[in-house]
Scaffold this motif. Structure first.
Motif, PDB file in Angstrom:
ATOM      1  N   PRO A  70     -40.447  10.173  23.989  1.00  8.21           N
ATOM      2  CA  PRO A  70     -41.669  10.532  24.730  1.00  8.21           C
ATOM      3  C   PRO A  70     -41.627  10.122  26.196  1.00  8.21           C
ATOM      4  O   PRO A  70     -42.244  10.771  27.045  1.00  8.21           O
ATOM      5  N   LEU A  71     -40.848   9.067  26.511  1.00 12.26           N
ATOM      6  CA  LEU A  71     -40.729   8.669  27.914  1.00 12.26           C
ATOM      7  C   LEU A  71     -39.897   9.691  28.692  1.00 12.26           C
ATOM      8  O   LEU A  71     -40.225  10.036  29.836  1.00 12.26           O
ATOM      9  N   VAL A  72     -38.841  10.189  28.074  1.00 11.13           N
ATOM     10  CA  VAL A  72     -38.050  11.251  28.711  1.00 11.13           C
ATOM     11  C   VAL A  72     -38.928  12.474  28.960  1.00 11.13           C
ATOM     12  O   VAL A  72     -38.897  13.093  30.036  1.00 11.13           O
ATOM     13  N   LYS A  73     -39.734  12.829  27.960  1.00 11.82           N
ATOM     14  CA  LYS A  73     -40.625  13.992  28.091  1.00 11.82           C
ATOM     15  C   LYS A  73     -41.610  13.786  29.243  1.00 11.82           C
ATOM     16  O   LYS A  73     -41.879  14.718  30.020  1.00 11.82           O
ATOM     17  N   ALA A  74     -42.144  12.565  29.369  1.00  7.95           N
ATOM     18  CA  ALA A  74     -43.081  12.266  30.467  1.00  7.95           C
ATOM     19  C   ALA A  74     -42.380  12.370  31.811  1.00  7.95           C
ATOM     20  O   ALA A  74     -42.960  12.852  32.795  1.00  7.95           O
ATOM     21  N   MET A  75     -41.123  11.936  31.873  1.00  9.06           N
ATOM     22  CA  MET A  75     -40.374  12.008  33.135  1.00  9.06           C
ATOM     23  C   MET A  75     -40.082  13.458  33.512  1.00  9.06           C
ATOM     24  O   MET A  75     -40.177  13.837  34.684  1.00  9.06           O
ATOM     25  N   LEU A  76     -39.717  14.265  32.526  1.00  2.00           N
ATOM     26  CA  LEU A  76     -39.493  15.690  32.810  1.00  2.00           C
ATOM     27  C   LEU A  76     -40.793  16.322  33.299  1.00  2.00           C
ATOM     28  O   LEU A  76     -40.772  17.209  34.163  1.00  2.00           O
ATOM     29  N   GLY A  77     -41.906  15.834  32.778  1.00  2.00           N
ATOM     30  CA  GLY A  77     -43.212  16.371  33.161  1.00  2.00           C
ATOM     31  C   GLY A  77     -43.586  16.091  34.605  1.00  2.00           C
ATOM     32  O   GLY A  77     -44.421  16.803  35.184  1.00  2.00           O
ATOM     33  N   VAL A  78     -43.005  15.041  35.202  1.00  2.46           N
ATOM     34  CA  VAL A  78     -43.308  14.749  36.611  1.00  2.46           C
ATOM     35  C   VAL A  78     -42.182  15.222  37.529  1.00  2.46           C
ATOM     36  O   VAL A  78     -42.120  14.828  38.700  1.00  2.46           O
ATOM     37  N   GLY A  79     -41.275  16.047  36.975  1.00  6.39           N
ATOM     38  CA  GLY A  79     -40.287  16.699  37.819  1.00  6.39           C
ATOM     39  C   GLY A  79     -38.937  16.026  37.927  1.00  6.39           C
ATOM     40  O   GLY A  79     -38.100  16.440  38.744  1.00  6.39           O
ATOM     41  N   ILE A  80     -38.673  14.995  37.144  1.00  2.00           N
ATOM     42  CA  ILE A  80     -37.363  14.343  37.185  1.00  2.00           C
ATOM     43  C   ILE A  80     -36.355  15.199  36.423  1.00  2.00           C
ATOM     44  O   ILE A  80     -36.687  15.791  35.394  1.00  2.00           O
ATOM     45  N   SER A  81     -35.123  15.264  36.911  1.00  2.00           N
ATOM     46  CA  SER A  81     -34.093  16.050  36.229  1.00  2.00           C
ATOM     47  C   SER A  81     -33.777  15.430  34.870  1.00  2.00           C
ATOM     48  O   SER A  81     -34.050  14.247  34.637  1.00  2.00           O
ATOM     49  N   ALA A  82     -33.193  16.239  33.996  1.00  2.00           N
ATOM     50  CA  ALA A  82     -32.871  15.760  32.655  1.00  2.00           C
ATOM     51  C   ALA A  82     -31.921  14.561  32.708  1.00  2.00           C
ATOM     52  O   ALA A  82     -32.072  13.595  31.940  1.00  2.00           O
ATOM     53  N   THR A  83     -30.950  14.612  33.589  1.00  2.00           N
ATOM     54  CA  THR A  83     -29.986  13.503  33.698  1.00  2.00           C
ATOM     55  C   THR A  83     -30.667  12.221  34.165  1.00  2.00           C
ATOM     56  O   THR A  83     -30.468  11.137  33.597  1.00  2.00           O
ATOM     57  N   ASP A  84     -31.498  12.355  35.207  1.00  2.00           N
ATOM     58  CA  ASP A  84     -32.196  11.171  35.720  1.00  2.00           C
ATOM     59  C   ASP A  84     -33.230  10.653  34.716  1.00  2.00           C
ATOM     60  O   ASP A  84     -33.478   9.440  34.623  1.00  2.00           O
ATOM     61  N   ALA A  85     -33.861  11.588  33.966  1.00  2.00           N
ATOM     62  CA  ALA A  85     -34.842  11.165  32.968  1.00  2.00           C
ATOM     63  C   ALA A  85     -34.168  10.355  31.862  1.00  2.00           C
ATOM     64  O   ALA A  85     -34.704   9.331  31.416  1.00  2.00           O
ATOM     65  N   ASP A  86     -33.015  10.806  31.431  1.00  2.00           N
ATOM     66  CA  ASP A  86     -32.268  10.074  30.404  1.00  2.00           C
ATOM     67  C   ASP A  86     -31.907   8.676  30.905  1.00  2.00           C
ATOM     68  O   ASP A  86     -32.135   7.671  30.217  1.00  2.00           O
ATOM     69  N   GLU A  87     -31.394   8.618  32.123  1.00  2.00           N
ATOM     70  CA  GLU A  87     -30.994   7.318  32.683  1.00  2.00           C
ATOM     71  C   GLU A  87     -32.208   6.412  32.889  1.00  2.00           C
ATOM     72  O   GLU A  87     -32.189   5.226  32.527  1.00  2.00           O
ATOM     73  N   GLY A  88     -33.273   6.968  33.443  1.00  2.00           N
ATOM     74  CA  GLY A  88     -34.463   6.166  33.722  1.00  2.00           C
ATOM     75  C   GLY A  88     -35.122   5.650  32.452  1.00  2.00           C
ATOM     76  O   GLY A  88     -35.528   4.478  32.384  1.00  2.00           O
ATOM     77  N   ALA A  89     -35.227   6.525  31.444  1.00  2.00           N
ATOM     78  CA  ALA A  89     -35.863   6.107  30.194  1.00  2.00           C
ATOM     79  C   ALA A  89     -35.058   4.996  29.527  1.00  2.00           C
ATOM     80  O   ALA A  89     -35.624   4.035  28.999  1.00  2.00           O
ATOM     81  N   ARG A  90     -33.746   5.117  29.530  1.00  2.00           N
ATOM     82  CA  ARG A  90     -32.901   4.074  28.933  1.00  2.00           C
ATOM     83  C   ARG A  90     -33.076   2.749  29.673  1.00  2.00           C
ATOM     84  O   ARG A  90     -33.164   1.674  29.060  1.00  2.00           O
ATOM     85  N   LYS A  91     -33.144   2.798  31.006  1.00  2.00           N
ATOM     86  CA  LYS A  91     -33.312   1.572  31.786  1.00  2.00           C
ATOM     87  C   LYS A  91     -34.635   0.893  31.469  1.00  2.00           C
ATOM     88  O   LYS A  91     -34.716  -0.327  31.288  1.00  2.00           O
ATOM     89  N   ILE A  92     -35.685   1.704  31.413  1.00  2.00           N
ATOM     90  CA  ILE A  92     -37.025   1.122  31.168  1.00  2.00           C
ATOM     91  C   ILE A  92     -37.113   0.535  29.759  1.00  2.00           C
ATOM     92  O   ILE A  92     -37.602  -0.586  29.573  1.00  2.00           O
ATOM     93  N   VAL A  93     -36.623   1.278  28.761  1.00  2.00           N
ATOM     94  CA  VAL A  93     -36.677   0.767  27.385  1.00  2.00           C
ATOM     95  C   VAL A  93     -35.851  -0.511  27.267  1.00  2.00           C
ATOM     96  O   VAL A  93     -36.278  -1.488  26.639  1.00  2.00           O
ATOM     97  N   ASP A  94     -34.686  -0.523  27.906  1.00  2.00           N
ATOM     98  CA  ASP A  94     -33.828  -1.710  27.816  1.00  2.00           C
ATOM     99  C   ASP A  94     -34.461  -2.903  28.529  1.00  2.00           C
ATOM    100  O   ASP A  94     -34.354  -4.041  28.073  1.00  2.00           O
ATOM    101  N   GLU A  95     -35.114  -2.645  29.643  1.00  2.00           N
ATOM    102  CA  GLU A  95     -35.786  -3.719  30.378  1.00  2.00           C
ATOM    103  C   GLU A  95     -36.963  -4.270  29.583  1.00  2.00           C
ATOM    104  O   GLU A  95     -37.251  -5.464  29.604  1.00  2.00           O
ATOM    105  N   LEU A  96     -37.610  -3.384  28.846  1.00  2.00           N
ATOM    106  CA  LEU A  96     -38.852  -3.732  28.158  1.00  2.00           C
ATOM    107  C   LEU A  96     -38.622  -4.359  26.790  1.00  2.00           C
ATOM    108  O   LEU A  96     -39.104  -5.455  26.495  1.00  2.00           O
ATOM    109  N   VAL A  97     -37.901  -3.662  25.932  1.00  2.00           N
ATOM    110  CA  VAL A  97     -37.727  -4.126  24.550  1.00  2.00           C
ATOM    111  C   VAL A  97     -36.272  -4.038  24.072  1.00  2.00           C
ATOM    112  O   VAL A  97     -36.014  -4.120  22.870  1.00  2.00           O
ATOM    113  N   LYS A  98     -35.340  -3.824  24.950  1.00  2.00           N
ATOM    114  CA  LYS A  98     -33.905  -3.784  24.680  1.00  2.00           C
ATOM    115  C   LYS A  98     -33.506  -2.597  23.791  1.00  2.00           C
ATOM    116  O   LYS A  98     -34.076  -2.384  22.724  1.00  2.00           O
ATOM    117  N   LEU A  99     -32.535  -1.853  24.250  1.00  2.00           N
ATOM    118  CA  LEU A  99     -31.989  -0.754  23.453  1.00  2.00           C
ATOM    119  C   LEU A  99     -31.225  -1.304  22.259  1.00  2.00           C
ATOM    120  O   LEU A  99     -30.538  -2.326  22.367  1.00  2.00           O
TER     121      LEU A  99
END
Length: 345
Positions: A70-99
């Motif tokens: 759902p975080l990737v979907k939210a990022m795509l919704g604000v115009g982030i590319s699929a590649t950047d959304a994947d990278e950004g979502a992974r970073k945030i999840v890992d920072e927050l609750v660890k992948l």
């Protein structure tokens, strides 16, 4: 502390509302005898699910290890590319609750995270602006949770970022039977529909455990905390009244759904005492049942009698004062809820 309390007596027939690791109904010893028990976690889950049905716009919280998609979907919704959304979502999840590095089929976190749709939008929008996971997480505040009153009410703990921890405004006790309970074993057999007629015997046999009980349930809600800036202070008083009304109704009506298709333990309470107090801490009335109710004439009526006596004793002995006291079936549900939410700050 201004708070409301709910004291509930509820009988549940043959059921297994909450199982332990051996598939047995949970129990506890109180007053020297075994009682049926349902954990607060189990009943709160049922309440959260009912609150979503009653007020879906205000109770959108989801507790999950699958925050990534759902975080990737939210990022795509604000115009982030699929590649950047994947990278950004992974970073945030890992920072927050660890992948979870062991998960191969889906991108999961190692622990559950209680999130809201608006919070995901906040994270996605801030990450789009900064490309920084830490800055995105810092953008999350109570206003990002105003579509998820369930997070403010039930709380969340975030070990890796305490600024995102929300202290629960509610307080629950484990539901305990007012009387002694022994779990029973149901032996059952099942017929094999395709078994040849000349072959005798069941297709399978097995056993499962169940019990039946009259429970005392207790819940409280801190109205001061609910209205502060870290919880639902961003809502109007009328909106908070709606949230509290939903909480009260769901807490009274919801019941854990375990084995609901085979045992269907769904009942409504025999009795509900609602109390609002301006000061002090929530006080449960479980000591009314420290000496277990005897089964001579059933458990329900005697449990209600003992509960009312315990409350009267506390008021007389300790000077416990309330600004609101009302009970069901003395009034109907609608009147009861209206009376309680009138005290919302």
């Amino acid at each position: 502390m201004k708070h409301l309390e709910l004291h509930i007596i509820q009988s549940v027939p043959v059921a297994c509302l909450n199982r332990d690791d051996l598939n047995s109904p949970k129990t506890a010893v109180f007053g020297g005898v075994q009682r049926a028990r349902v954990s607060s976690q189990s009943w709160k889950r049922a309440i959260r699910e009912m609150a979503k049905e009653l007020a879906p716009a205000q109770f959108k919280g989801e507790r999950t290890r699958l925050m990534y998609e759902p975080l990737v979907k939210a990022m795509l919704g604000v115009g982030i590319s699929a590649t950047d959304a994947d990278e950004g979502a992974r970073k945030i999840v890992d920072e927050l609750v660890k992948l979870d590095a062991k998960s191969k089929d889906k991108v999961k976190s190692t622990t559950l995270y209680f999130m809201s749709p608006l919070e995901l939008e906040t994270l996605a929008r801030t990450y789009a602006e900064t490309k920084d996971a830490k800055k995105a997480l810092k953008a999350v505040d109570a206003k990002s949770l105003k579509d998820a009153a369930d997070i403010s009410i039930f709380g969340r703990m975030v070990a890796n970022d305490h600024s995102l921890t929300v202290e629960a405004a509610s307080m629950f006790s484990h539901a305990l039977s007012t009387h002694k309970v022994d779990n029973e074993i149901d032996f059952f057999s099942a017929v094999d529909d395709l078994q040849p007629k000349e072959e005798a015997g069941a297709g399978m046999t097995s056993t499962l455990e169940f019990n039946s009980a009259t429970y005392y349930r207790f819940a409280a809600l801190n109205l001061d905390m609910l209205a502060d800036a870290d919880h639902l202070g961003c809502l109007s008083r009328e909106e908070r009244q709606g949230v509290v009304g939903t909480f009260v109704e769901a807490t009274i009506k919801a019941i854990p759904g375990a084995r609901k298709n085979t045992m269907n333990g769904n009942t409504l309470p025999l009795y509900v005492l609602g109390v609002v107090r301006e000061n002090g801490h929530p006080i449960q009335l479980v000591n009314a049942f420290e000496a277990p109710v005897r089964p001579s004439q059933g458990y329900g009526a005697k449990s209600v009698e003992l509960l009312e006596a315990e409350y009267a004793k506390l008021k007389e002995t300790w000077g416990v004062e309330a600004v609101f006291e009302q009970s069901i079936p003395g009034v109907n549900m609608k009147t009861f809820v209206s009376g309680m939410v009138a005290h919302v700050i």
